[in-house]
Design an enzyme around this catalytic site. Structure first.
Site, PDB file in Angstrom:
ATOM      1  N   LYS A   1      -7.862  -6.877   2.844  1.00 49.52           N
ATOM      2  CA  LYS A   1      -7.970  -5.574   2.182  1.00 49.52           C
ATOM      3  C   LYS A   1      -6.609  -4.975   1.902  1.00 49.52           C
ATOM      4  O   LYS A   1      -6.427  -4.250   0.950  1.00 49.52           O
ATOM      5  CB  LYS A   1      -8.681  -4.596   3.128  1.00 49.52           C
ATOM      6  N   ARG A   2      -5.667  -5.258   2.793  1.00 48.43           N
ATOM      7  CA  ARG A   2      -4.347  -4.638   2.682  1.00 48.43           C
ATOM      8  C   ARG A   2      -3.440  -5.372   1.703  1.00 48.43           C
ATOM      9  O   ARG A   2      -2.387  -4.877   1.344  1.00 48.43           O
ATOM     10  CB  ARG A   2      -3.691  -4.549   4.070  1.00 48.43           C
TER      11      ARG A   2
END
Ligand code: GLU
Ligand code: ZN
Length: 497
Positions: free
Chosen positions: A266-267
């Site tokens: 996600k990052r």
């Protein structure tokens, strides 16, 4: 035990993100596959918001999810703002339902209070590991007597609620991976309600799937380990008469790998949906690419529309192997969709990138008619819509953009002479692309240069860059005065450099 699965016409699937952070491409792939599956079967897509974690959920993220789905054109049949017969669709508004189900599960003996502290659990887990035993919950509180419970309460202990896993293997047929079996020692009793009474994902997700009569759960492989637990919970719910008694079919979509063959996280900046939106990907281009992460419409075929995807989509064709996210391919597919747009649609799609904050020119300098003349030439050259700005800025800026690398490349020794000759030729030419080309060709001949070499300094003088739209059409639109003034300015700069 066999579980009933629904017939195709009753298909009810769900997209149920938690509103934390920005939407990422993995999440959108999940939304897309559920949407395509629902549309293919003429079924229902339920959009549910799993916002039971007040510490991590945010209203901003919730709004972004809705906005992203709308931008992508992934419409839902039940959920926020459209409602439906199974609402509310935000789990934060369903607290009483979960409390009620948790109580029923305990009354029915399917769940029990667990008074173990996390320190105690840690110590026992560590000991089990050392002895080579399975290290999940050891069942210590499974059969507490009323006296033991009273004693714990008197000590001031708090408790969570734990679901009692059956002591038998759980087998199910994954729609993507085939038959899977989980041994009981690997799936131990698990928490469903926190000590403060807040229900956990482990409870609310299957409870809502049951109550909302979801028939197929299509979700990422990272959730596979929770599936045997959820199936056991489903069976308990069926016995308690919660929901319609059927267990959904599960299909786990393959992992998406990023750089260096690591799971796309996600990052990862590459993972943020907003990035694609801001760069000006087309929804149909991005979704076309995301559909290839685990699925394909046919061998040797990468480009298709969403309608074609809907017609062809079958969960049985999803591949269990990890899919690699390839930005270059994603861009190439988007470029193809851009080229295939009708010109008027392309012109409209460019609009945001021709205005603040993207456009570097003064708003009054923009000329829609001139832009529309160039648009068909630009359309075949863009990867993403935001590329349009740099392709047409020479028309609307007072002075061409400054690009030092382009200048250094085109304005080598000798360029000044070619440019001077070109200036003379251009000044005498009729102001039409064809004649302007003749003029630069002639200038090149005088210096023994082919067209490509001869036009490079002209292009940089006028547009600031070595690459761009077809030069002579660009000059025609820019006009004689502005073109010659820019060539003169470049000559001055060369002369004094
Ligand atoms: N809210 C869960 C998540 O975002 C949903 C998981 C599921 O699809 O079951 O991970
Ligand atoms: Zn316990």
């Amino acid at each position: 035990m066999t579980d009933a699965t629904a017939t195709a016409k009753d298909v009810r699937v769900r997209f149920c993100p938690s509103p934390t952070g920005n939407p990422h491409v993995g999440l959108i792939r999940t939304a897309l596959f559920n949407w395509a599956f629902a549309r293919h079967h003429g079924g229902t897509l339920v959009f549910r918001i799993e916002d039971t974690d007040a510490a991590r959920d945010s209203e901003e993220s919730y709004q972004q999810l809705l906005d992203s789905m709308r931008w992508l054109g992934l419409d839902w049949d039940e959920g926020p703002e459209v409602d439906g017969a199974y609402g509310p669709y935000r789990q934060s508004q369903r607290t009483e339902i979960y409390a009620d189900v948790a109580a029923k599960l305990q009354e029915g003996g399917f769940a029990y209070p667990c008074y173990c502290t996390s320190e105690e659990l840690d110590v026992r887990r560590e000991a089990a590991r050392k002895e080579g035993r399975a290290s999940g919950y050891d069942g210590r509180c499974r059969d507490l007597t009323a006296e033991q419970i009273a004693a714990f309460e008197a000590e001031g202990r708090t408790h969570i609620v734990r679901f009692r896993m059956p002591d038998e293997a759980i087998t199910f047929t994954d729609l993507v991976r085939g038959e899977l079996t989980f041994a009981p020692e690997n799936v131990t009793d698990y928490g469903i309600v926190r000590a403060n009474g807040a229900p956990l994902y482990t409870l609310v997700n299957p409870v809502d799937d049951a109550l909302m009569e979801i028939t197929h759960v299509l979700r990422g492989e990272d959730l596979l380990s929770s599936t045997p637990r959820q199936i056991a919970l489903y069976r308990a719910l069926a016995q308690l008469g919660v929901g319609n008694g059927a267990t959904p079919a599960f299909g786990h979509l393959p992992y998406v790998m990023g750089e260096g063959n690591k799971k796309l996280s996600k990052r990862d900046p590459q993972a943020s949906l907003n990035l694609y939106r801001e760069r000006g990907f087309l929804p149909q281009g991005l979704l076309n690419y995301l559909s290839l992460l685990g699925w394909s419409i046919a061998e040797d075929r990468d480009i298709f529309s969403l309608d074609e995807m809907i017609a062809a989509f079958d969960i049985a064709d999803v591949n269990a192997n990890p899919a690699r996210f390839d930005l270059k391919k994603c861009e190439a597919i988007n470029a193809t969709h851009l080229r295939e747009m009708p010109v008027p649609e392309f012109v409209t799609a460019c609009d945001p990138w021709l205005r603040a904050p993207y456009a570097p020119w003064a708003p009054e300098a923009f000329d829609q008619a001139a832009f529309e003349e160039l648009a068909p030439l630009a359309q075949t050259r863009l990867t993403v819509l935001s590329d349009i700005t740099a392709n047409v800025d020479f028309l609307f800026l007072d002075e061409p953009a400054e690009d030092e690398a382009s200048w250094a490349k085109a304005m080598k020794p000798g360029a000044e002479d070619v440019l001077r000759t070109a200036r003379t030729q251009l000044a005498g030419a009729g102001w039409k692309a064809e004649s302007l080309k003749e003029a630069v060709l002639a200038a090149g001949e005088e210096h023994g240069l082919k067209l490509g070499k001869a036009q490079a300094p002209v292009r940089v003088a006028v547009t600031g860059r070595t690459v761009g739209l077809p030069l002579f059409e660009s000059l025609e639109l820019l006009g004689r005065d502005r073109t010659l003034a820019r060539v003169d300015a470049a000559l001055t700069k060369l002369g004094t450099a």
